[in-house]
Design an enzyme around this catalytic site. Structure first.
Site, PDB file in Angstrom:
ATOM      1  CG  ASP A   1      33.833  64.876  32.369  1.00  0.00           C
ATOM      2  OD1 ASP A   1      33.334  63.999  31.645  1.00  0.00           O
ATOM      3  OD2 ASP A   1      33.747  66.097  32.128  1.00  0.00           O
TER       4      ASP A   1
ATOM      5  CD  GLU B   1      35.289  61.400  29.091  1.00  0.00           C
ATOM      6  OE1 GLU B   1      34.479  61.287  28.157  1.00  0.00           O
ATOM      7  OE2 GLU B   1      35.275  62.361  29.878  1.00  0.00           O
TER       8      GLU B   1
END
Length: 539
Positions: A203, A259
């Site tokens: 993330d 990401e």
């Protein structure tokens, strides 16, 4: 399961666990629901499953506020169930990628709770970004940074110090210069690798390192207009070089997927060097308009950026953070945008679905790794009429109730039946799904589409089956073909051709030995309508 090149042609299915399938009837998706639907995913034809955070969490941000990285939240199940899920997936030939959230944790994580209790100047606070405030009484935030969810990126605790959170106040940022933080996450990697996971989706992978001294945005010497002091700082690469040694010490190919929302191509490519991340999401492709020239440009750039570092290109149309592409493709402006105001913007969902079906064939024909967000294979659109009082995304209150957030793409899936909960929860469940499902979803359920050759579900099954069977789609070289304006045409290997008509008018199909698959009906005997794609065998 030992193939070290599996990622190069893999199709990865993303599960947002709260919304995939509810096994115990409480209205929230869980591990029992996922386990029961693993055969569906195997039959669909995907190679791996990426599961958004399943860790112990207060759920202030849907699980991206982690209180314990080594346990499963009770709303989802238990650690033992997670281990069973991994084993059952492997038995079906499915790999498991799990989300890892290293930029921040929950404000209920033991480290942060201990830091707050320990007070200013304590070593516990050094694991986070605690600072005194500005102003005569320290009443102003330490700098001018703003949260991605709206408002200041700083919250004050009772003793007067402030802590940094680039997202919600319940998500304090770690200080990645602290050795405890680095050691902790390398141990977390090993914990899950020991339990058989095949990789990690990282993330906000470019946020970990912050500019020294946490300078004001106004004082920061930015590299370009898109640079800021909390993203893509050079020390982040030291973290990933250290991390890479961990999965590389395990059997099989265990992978990292980043990401990374970066526009600078050189700096993006740096994350994909052979000793860092294996791959990263292709957000420029996700954000590109339904336009042949624009898509060709981003495809060329993707292949050019990945080739020199030997990384796997990725192709993605939707995920849990963006408006579903069926809706995006049905609007006049088909680009992805972070503009929170979508109310009242006209959308033609029939057009959006036609284009989305064609985009699926485009995506699955390109060389590299493709991602499918849950419900994409059912042709689901964004749910844009959720009542304001039912919205749960923290972006809604943090934005002053102007950004409705991401709930519209996270509505629980329809599996069967004529009305809510559409098989999402078991028969007889008394709790409603955690977000309301539209009243017109019966025709979009997996059961309703099963066996219907015109359905989106069967289109995906057909495409994924061909992708595995056709050698050219696995390893064939990519090359563009001449095509009329508004059309993309390319080959993979010597015998496979994909054509996508992004225009309005029908175009002639080239000579072919067989038609493998079409995203919609063809016109006459040899015309490809607008908003339609075909796969052909040409040799």
């Amino acid at each position: 399961m030992k193939n070290k090149d599996w990622l190069r042609s893999a199709v990865v299915y993303q599960i947002y666990p709260r919304s995939f399938a509810d096994g115990n009837g409480d209205g929230v998706g869980d591990l029992a629901g996922i386990r029961a639907r693993l055969p569906y995913l195997a039959e669909l034809g995907v190679d791996a499953v990426w599961i958004s955070p399943w860790y112990a969490s207060p759920m202030a941000d849907g699980g991206y506020d982690v209180a314990d990285y080594r346990d499963i939240d009770p709303v989802f199940g238990t650690l033992a169930e997670a281990e069973q899920l991994i084993a059952e997936a492997h038995a079906l030939g499915l790999r498991i990628i799990i989300d890892l959230v290293p930029n921040h944790c929950s404000d209920q994580h033991p480290w942060f709770a201990g830091a707050v209790a320990a007070g200013p100047g304590s070593p516990q606070r050094d694991r986070f970004h605690f600072r005194p405030g500005r102003g005569p009484a320290g009443e102003l935030p330490p700098n001018d940074w703003q949260s991605h969810f709206g408002g200041p990126a700083w919250t004050r605790v009772a003793d007067g110090e402030w802590y940094l959170h680039l997202f919600a106040p319940e998500q304090p940022d770690f200080d990645w210069e602290h050795p405890d933080v680095r050691a902790e996450f390398e141990d977390v990697l090993r914990f899950w690798l020991d339990r058989g996971v095949d990789g990690f989706r990282i993330d906000v992978a470019d946020h970990l390192a912050k500019a020294p001294g946490l300078p004001e945005v106004s004082d920061y010497r930015a590299r370009d207009a898109n640079d800021n002091p909390w993203t893509d700082q050079d020390p982040v690469h030291e973290v990933y070089r250290s991390w890479r040694t961990v999965p590389d010490s395990y059997e099989g190919e265990r992978v990292f997927v980043g990401e990374i929302w970066l526009e600078d191509r050189d700096r993006f490519r740096a994350y994909l060097r052979p000793d860092e991340l294996h791959t990263a999401f292709n957000f420029p492709f996700l954000g590109t308009a339904w336009d042949a020239k624009a898509l060709r440009t981003v495809i060329d750039r993707t292949l050019a950026d990945h080739g020199p570092v030997g990384a796997v290109p990725t192709w993605v149309l939707s995920n849990h953070d963006v408006i579903r592409h069926v809706t995006r493709y049905g609007r006049a402006d088909t680009r992805h945008s972070w503009d929170p105001v979508t109310e009242g913007v006209p959308v033609d969902l029939a057009l959006g679905r036609r284009r989305a079906r064609a985009a699926a064939l485009l995506t699955l024909a390109l060389p590299g790794c493709a991602y499918v967000y849950q419900g994409e294979e059912l042709g689901l659109a964004e749910v844009e009429d959720i009542a304001a009082e039912l919205l749960q995304d923290p972006r809604w209150p943090r934005s002053g109730f102007t950004d409705r957030g991401r709930d519209g793409c996270r509505v629980p899936l329809p599996w069967s039946g004529d009305g809510a909960p559409y098989g999402f929860s078991p028969e007889g469940a008394t709790n409603s799904p955690w977000l309301p499902q539209p009243p017109d979803w019966a025709g979009f359920s997996a059961a309703a589409q099963q066996g219907d050759p015109a359905s989106t579900l069967e289109l995906y099954r057909g495409a994924l089956g061909l992708r595995r069977k056709e050698p050219d789609l696995v390893a064939g070289e990519f090359a563009w073909l001449p095509a009329p304006d508004g059309v993309l045409a390319f080959t993979r290997g010597a015998g496979f051709t994909c054509l996508v008509n992004l225009g309005v008018d029908a175009v002639e199909l080239p000579p072919r030995s067989s038609l493998l698959l079409a995203s919609g009906p063809l016109t006459g005997s040899g015309l490809l309508p607008g908003g339609t794609a075909v796969w052909m065998r040409t040799a």
